[in-house]
Scaffold this motif. Sequence first.
Motif, PDB file in Angstrom:
ATOM      1  N   ARG A  19       0.853  -1.190   0.000  1.00 58.00           N
ATOM      2  CA  ARG A  19       0.000   0.000   0.000  1.00 58.00           C
ATOM      3  C   ARG A  19       0.888   1.240   0.000  1.00 58.00           C
ATOM      4  O   ARG A  19       1.923   1.262   0.668  1.00 58.00           O
ATOM      5  CB  ARG A  19      -0.916   0.015   1.226  1.00 58.00           C
ATOM      6  N   ALA A  20       0.477   2.269  -0.755  1.00 58.50           N
ATOM      7  CA  ALA A  20       1.266   3.505  -0.831  1.00 58.50           C
ATOM      8  C   ALA A  20       0.345   4.704  -0.677  1.00 58.50           C
ATOM      9  O   ALA A  20      -0.810   4.688  -1.125  1.00 58.50           O
ATOM     10  CB  ALA A  20       1.996   3.558  -2.170  1.00 58.50           C
ATOM     11  N   TRP A  21       0.840   5.726  -0.016  1.00 57.79           N
ATOM     12  CA  TRP A  21       0.077   6.965   0.166  1.00 57.79           C
ATOM     13  C   TRP A  21       0.950   8.153  -0.248  1.00 57.79           C
ATOM     14  O   TRP A  21       2.125   8.223   0.141  1.00 57.79           O
ATOM     15  CB  TRP A  21      -0.321   7.147   1.633  1.00 57.79           C
ATOM     16  N   GLY A  22       0.380   9.071  -1.020  1.00 53.90           N
ATOM     17  CA  GLY A  22       1.063  10.318  -1.317  1.00 53.90           C
ATOM     18  C   GLY A  22       0.885  11.271  -0.149  1.00 53.90           C
ATOM     19  O   GLY A  22      -0.224  11.441   0.359  1.00 53.90           O
ATOM     20  N   ILE A  23       1.974  11.889   0.280  1.00 53.65           N
ATOM     21  CA  ILE A  23       1.904  12.811   1.420  1.00 53.65           C
ATOM     22  C   ILE A  23       2.340  14.207   0.957  1.00 53.65           C
ATOM     23  O   ILE A  23       3.426  14.357   0.378  1.00 53.65           O
ATOM     24  CB  ILE A  23       2.826  12.348   2.577  1.00 53.65           C
ATOM     25  N   ALA A  24       1.469  15.200   1.211  1.00 51.28           N
ATOM     26  CA  ALA A  24       1.783  16.579   0.829  1.00 51.28           C
ATOM     27  C   ALA A  24       2.690  17.211   1.876  1.00 51.28           C
ATOM     28  O   ALA A  24       2.895  16.663   2.965  1.00 51.28           O
ATOM     29  CB  ALA A  24       0.483  17.378   0.695  1.00 51.28           C
ATOM     30  N   SER A  25       3.211  18.386   1.539  1.00 51.38           N
ATOM     31  CA  SER A  25       4.143  19.039   2.489  1.00 51.38           C
ATOM     32  C   SER A  25       3.463  19.416   3.801  1.00 51.38           C
ATOM     33  O   SER A  25       4.118  19.535   4.831  1.00 51.38           O
ATOM     34  CB  SER A  25       4.768  20.281   1.834  1.00 51.38           C
ATOM     35  N   ASP A  26       2.133  19.580   3.784  1.00 48.14           N
ATOM     36  CA  ASP A  26       1.427  19.862   5.042  1.00 48.14           C
ATOM     37  C   ASP A  26       1.062  18.582   5.799  1.00 48.14           C
ATOM     38  O   ASP A  26       0.396  18.635   6.837  1.00 48.14           O
ATOM     39  CB  ASP A  26       0.163  20.688   4.754  1.00 48.14           C
ATOM     40  N   GLY A  27       1.468  17.436   5.278  1.00 45.21           N
ATOM     41  CA  GLY A  27       1.206  16.174   5.974  1.00 45.21           C
ATOM     42  C   GLY A  27      -0.067  15.481   5.536  1.00 45.21           C
ATOM     43  O   GLY A  27      -0.323  14.351   5.965  1.00 45.21           O
ATOM     44  N   THR A  30      -2.613  12.754  -0.051  1.00 41.65           N
ATOM     45  CA  THR A  30      -3.194  13.254  -1.301  1.00 41.65           C
ATOM     46  C   THR A  30      -3.781  12.136  -2.156  1.00 41.65           C
ATOM     47  O   THR A  30      -4.659  12.377  -2.965  1.00 41.65           O
ATOM     48  CB  THR A  30      -2.143  14.029  -2.113  1.00 41.65           C
ATOM     49  N   PHE A  31      -3.281  10.923  -2.006  1.00 43.89           N
ATOM     50  CA  PHE A  31      -3.853   9.786  -2.736  1.00 43.89           C
ATOM     51  C   PHE A  31      -3.363   8.499  -2.088  1.00 43.89           C
ATOM     52  O   PHE A  31      -2.414   8.501  -1.287  1.00 43.89           O
ATOM     53  CB  PHE A  31      -3.443   9.811  -4.216  1.00 43.89           C
ATOM     54  N   SER A  32      -4.033   7.414  -2.411  1.00 45.64           N
ATOM     55  CA  SER A  32      -3.551   6.108  -1.951  1.00 45.64           C
ATOM     56  C   SER A  32      -3.684   5.101  -3.082  1.00 45.64           C
ATOM     57  O   SER A  32      -4.577   5.205  -3.925  1.00 45.64           O
ATOM     58  CB  SER A  32      -4.327   5.650  -0.718  1.00 45.64           C
ATOM     59  N   ARG A  33      -2.762   4.182  -3.126  1.00 48.86           N
ATOM     60  CA  ARG A  33      -2.789   3.107  -4.111  1.00 48.86           C
ATOM     61  C   ARG A  33      -2.422   1.804  -3.414  1.00 48.86           C
ATOM     62  O   ARG A  33      -1.701   1.813  -2.418  1.00 48.86           O
ATOM     63  CB  ARG A  33      -1.774   3.376  -5.235  1.00 48.86           C
ATOM     64  N   SER A  34      -2.899   0.714  -3.945  1.00 45.64           N
ATOM     65  CA  SER A  34      -2.530  -0.556  -3.326  1.00 45.64           C
ATOM     66  C   SER A  34      -2.503  -1.665  -4.362  1.00 45.64           C
ATOM     67  O   SER A  34      -3.060  -1.534  -5.450  1.00 45.64           O
ATOM     68  CB  SER A  34      -3.510  -0.914  -2.204  1.00 45.64           C
ATOM     69  N   SER A  35      -1.840  -2.744  -4.013  1.00 48.17           N
ATOM     70  CA  SER A  35      -1.793  -3.913  -4.883  1.00 48.17           C
ATOM     71  C   SER A  35      -1.606  -5.152  -4.011  1.00 48.17           C
ATOM     72  O   SER A  35      -1.321  -5.045  -2.814  1.00 48.17           O
ATOM     73  CB  SER A  35      -0.657  -3.773  -5.908  1.00 48.17           C
ATOM     74  N   ASP A  36      -1.778  -6.313  -4.612  1.00 41.92           N
ATOM     75  CA  ASP A  36      -1.592  -7.549  -3.857  1.00 41.92           C
ATOM     76  C   ASP A  36      -0.173  -8.092  -4.029  1.00 41.92           C
ATOM     77  O   ASP A  36       0.086  -9.252  -3.725  1.00 41.92           O
ATOM     78  CB  ASP A  36      -2.616  -8.598  -4.293  1.00 41.92           C
ATOM     79  N   ARG A  37       0.748  -7.248  -4.481  1.00 42.36           N
ATOM     80  CA  ARG A  37       2.125  -7.704  -4.703  1.00 42.36           C
ATOM     81  C   ARG A  37       2.918  -7.630  -3.404  1.00 42.36           C
ATOM     82  O   ARG A  37       3.892  -6.873  -3.286  1.00 42.36           O
ATOM     83  CB  ARG A  37       2.802  -6.865  -5.800  1.00 42.36           C
ATOM     84  N   VAL A  50       7.951  -3.415  -9.393  1.00 44.41           N
ATOM     85  CA  VAL A  50       6.624  -3.388  -8.756  1.00 44.41           C
ATOM     86  C   VAL A  50       6.367  -2.010  -8.150  1.00 44.41           C
ATOM     87  O   VAL A  50       5.279  -1.439  -8.303  1.00 44.41           O
ATOM     88  CB  VAL A  50       6.507  -4.500  -7.691  1.00 44.41           C
ATOM     89  N   LEU A  51       7.388  -1.463  -7.476  1.00 43.36           N
ATOM     90  CA  LEU A  51       7.216  -0.143  -6.861  1.00 43.36           C
ATOM     91  C   LEU A  51       7.013   0.922  -7.947  1.00 43.36           C
ATOM     92  O   LEU A  51       6.097   1.761  -7.847  1.00 43.36           O
ATOM     93  CB  LEU A  51       8.431   0.208  -5.994  1.00 43.36           C
ATOM     94  N   ALA A  52       7.844   0.887  -9.002  1.00 42.13           N
ATOM     95  CA  ALA A  52       7.713   1.867 -10.093  1.00 42.13           C
ATOM     96  C   ALA A  52       6.342   1.742 -10.747  1.00 42.13           C
ATOM     97  O   ALA A  52       5.701   2.747 -11.081  1.00 42.13           O
ATOM     98  CB  ALA A  52       8.834   1.656 -11.117  1.00 42.13           C
ATOM     99  N   GLY A  53       5.882   0.516 -10.926  1.00 38.79           N
ATOM    100  CA  GLY A  53       4.576   0.298 -11.540  1.00 38.79           C
ATOM    101  C   GLY A  53       3.448   0.867 -10.692  1.00 38.79           C
ATOM    102  O   GLY A  53       2.539   1.547 -11.201  1.00 38.79           O
ATOM    103  N   LEU A  54       3.506   0.617  -9.394  1.00 36.26           N
ATOM    104  CA  LEU A  54       2.447   1.122  -8.513  1.00 36.26           C
ATOM    105  C   LEU A  54       2.428   2.647  -8.511  1.00 36.26           C
ATOM    106  O   LEU A  54       1.369   3.264  -8.416  1.00 36.26           O
ATOM    107  CB  LEU A  54       2.651   0.603  -7.082  1.00 36.26           C
TER     108      LEU A  54
END
Lengths: 305, 305
Positions: A19-27, A30-37, A50-54
């Motif tokens: 699972r990955a989350w984008g974090i803005a400078s204010d904390g 901004t978005f989340s993405r996930s995969s079963d990898r 896999v990381l670059a793809g996500l």
Amino acid sequence: MGMDVAEWIAVDWGTSNLRAWGIASDGNVTFSRSSDRGMGKLGREDYPGVLAGLLEGVDPSSGDVVICGMAGARQGWIEAPYLDAPADLAGLIFSAVRPEMSDSALQPRILPGVCLKAPGAEDVMRGEETQLLGLSALVPGFSGLVIMPGTHSKWATLSGTRVERFTTVMTGELFEVLKTHSVLRHSLQGELDGPGRDEGFDAGLSMGLDAPERLTATLFKVRAGSLLSGRGPDWCAGFLSGLLIGAEIGGQRDWIAGAEVPLIGSTGLCALYARALSRIGIAGRVVDATDATIAGLKTARKALA
Amino acid sequence: MGMDVAEWIAVDWGTSNLRAWGIASDGNVTFSRSSDRGMGKLGREDYPGVLAGLLEGVDPSSGDVVICGMAGARQGWIEAPYLDAPADLAGLIFSAVRPEMSDSALQPRILPGVCLKAPGAEDVMRGEETQLLGLSALVPGFSGLVIMPGTHSKWATLSGTRVERFTTVMTGELFEVLKTHSVLRHSLQGELDGPGRDEGFDAGLSMGLDAPERLTATLFKVRAGSLLSGRGPDWCAGFLSGLLIGAEIGGQRDWIAGAEVPLIGSTGLCALYARALSRIGIAGRVVDATDATIAGLKTARKALA
């Protein structure tokens, strides 16, 4: 994709999921993405792709990607050696390892896990240390026992950002392997979420709390209950769950000091633990696992500034 | 075949295997036969043919075939309803059921199992009651605790031929499902019978005896031991075995009254239990499981005379 902006990326790379989350400078997230990898499905060479793809179309302004979890295991991307407990988690990021990521502006860091080497009490965690660091930010000044229910529950004693000691309890995995592979499976076929589940849970909970030392005997009461008293699969599933959670809490009861215990995990499972704890006069304070993970990754990165 | 003579046939029909012994009028065993056609592999309609096939060429003078074990389960040949404990096993044969056996001179009787209906202590046995009756013949006048190590260990309190109470402990099955299906399997791959096994057993035994209430936590020490201390699979297998046997004995310690406890089971497993019991000053007296079964079937049939 392509519209997702962030200063940096927070990543939880577990055994089953990524699972990955984008974090803005204010904390803010901004978005989340996930995969079963998850780690369990990957070879060492798969991780960069896999990381670059996500994160395709994402260009975090700092390039930073902070990762916790099993990606840092020996069988993961690159080993991030354990910190020895007692350990201060505030400096977690300074023990991170930095894997190669060619043809990419991303700069990943993998946080270490924590181990305990005390003879007879050896233990390991990987991912939960980040949630504990997150808890220290979400509940400033907290010290005491934290319970993290799950496949492998963790019980940890925290002093601020310092983890003093911890132990792993195999409650969730025992439920699964007994349900699927043992003789108890015959009593656990059909509708497990029926109306008898709560009653079964309470009966198992009493037995587990009262006599955790007899667990390997009381487990068989699941089978005897269906053979002799016609208990349905819902009752039996509740009983098994209550018995295992009761034995977990009953067996480690001497770890409980205060009147309130933070529970970090999924909402449903934490509710069962809160119900169990209330039986012995303890209040469970549920903290969502994802919130704790994100807070921990943020706190870890903040130390770089 | 065809040369086997006997007055009657003693049969142990378990989940995995079927074993038969020819018994002469003086009580001697004249032959034995076995097959892998246990209850787990059979439909109800298969039993007469399987029994006739195993006993081909045998013509017991009385026609009697006395059977104990899972053939009498609900999912077996024909259900032999449980006797309620406390129960006197001397009259076991009078509660036997007599299944149809057309086109044959064989007259099978299936002995009942025993159940315990005490609330919160419900339990069942099927096959072990015959071994307990056998023990009462092999050790005349014995009263006290009997431990029957196995996939599902039984602890039973006997007064002569009377079984007062009993409980099932899932030690053997837990070892198997954890070894095969849990995260601990990663630490249990390779040569399990190496030189580290004894040391691991003793370490696990201490932990299980001292803190049976913490079993679901100490189980994870198998994994931590291999990750942190490089323990080999032999040490880990010994540790897991010692931990589970230690927790079984430690958790039920209040059942132990005398200084000696009969152990009915396989020689290797009983030796481990004897080693565990000696740690707490108790002598295990090993009784071979097959001897106990045959003695029990003989004693059961004798009541008919």
